[in-house]
Scaffold this active site. Structure first.
Site, mmCIF file in Angstrom:
data_model
loop_
_atom_site.group_PDB
_atom_site.id
_atom_site.type_symbol
_atom_site.label_atom_id
_atom_site.label_comp_id
_atom_site.label_asym_id
_atom_site.label_seq_id
_atom_site.Cartn_x
_atom_site.Cartn_y
_atom_site.Cartn_z
ATOM 1 N N SER A 189 -10.627 -2.371 2.731
ATOM 2 C CA SER A 189 -9.314 -1.773 1.615
ATOM 3 C C SER A 189 -8.888 -2.416 1.326
ATOM 4 O O SER A 189 -9.051 -4.265 1.478
ATOM 5 C CB SER A 189 -8.370 -1.020 2.849
ATOM 6 N N TYR A 207 -2.887 -1.869 10.602
ATOM 7 C CA TYR A 207 -4.203 -1.430 9.676
ATOM 8 C C TYR A 207 -4.632 -3.134 7.985
ATOM 9 O O TYR A 207 -6.180 -3.173 8.034
ATOM 10 C CB TYR A 207 -4.208 -0.880 8.623
#
Length: 195
Positions: A139, A152
């Site tokens: 990401s 995350y």
């Protein structure tokens, strides 16, 4: 991709399902992974309707025994494993500020996102032939922080660091290891996020 076998984790829907469909349309036989058997059945049905040769590969990627059994089953069914896409992930949806983050949620994020990537890569690399490929979905959060998404972002940073190290170690076996770091993707998981 003709004649190749690909395993895509977290492929019951969204990005994982789209990756599985693209690999299948390019000629690969695709094994789709996820922890929800019903969701996997729907994913396989969707892929078959799209003309893709697909099978379900249910497993919790954070569980070593389940991952090892999944990879053995894929090889037993299809005779080989050429591509692994590590897509399974605890999503960023439901952002929680750092001071409110439950340590159990931190642990779950690392169990699925980082440990899952590690377990699946090791199991797959043990059976891949030269020319195999591992692609992990990272990401932009690995290098550009999101507010209230520390777990995350930390797991995605771990994925990128592990990818670099794994690429060095698996290069002599001619297994490529890469990561892709997408930004926000329009899907049902992100529907609740602010524009």
């Amino acid at each position: 991709m003709d004649g190749r076998v690909a395993l895509v984790t977290g492929a019951g829907r969204n990005i994982g399902l789209a990756i599985a469909e693209r690999l299948g349309r390019d000629g690969a036989v695709v094994a789709v992974n996820g922890p929800d058997a019903g969701e996997l059945d729907d994913a396989v049905a969707h892929l078959v309707t799209a003309g893709v040769t697909a099978t379900a590969a249910p497993a919790d990627v954070s569980d070593r025994d389940q991952v090892d059994a999944m990879v053995r089953d894929v090889v037993a069914r299809h005779g080989r494993l050429d591509v692994l896409v590590n897509n399974a992930s605890v999503p960023m949806v439901g952002r929680v500020p750092l001071l409110e983050l439950d340590p159990d949620d931190w642990e779950r994020s690392f169990a699925v996102n980082a440990r899952g990537m590690f377990l699946c890569t090791v199991a797959a690399a043990r059976v891949m032939r030269a020319g195999g490929a591992v692609v992990s979905i990272s990401s932009i959060g690995a290098t550009r922080a999101h507010r209230s998404a520390v777990a995350y972002d930390a797991t995605k940073g771990a994925i990128e660091a592990a990818t670099r190290a794994m690429a060095l170690e698996l290069a002599p076996a001619r297994i490529r290891v890469n990561a892709v770091a997408p930004g926000a993707i329009a899907n049902d998981r992100h529907a609740a996020l602010p524009a």
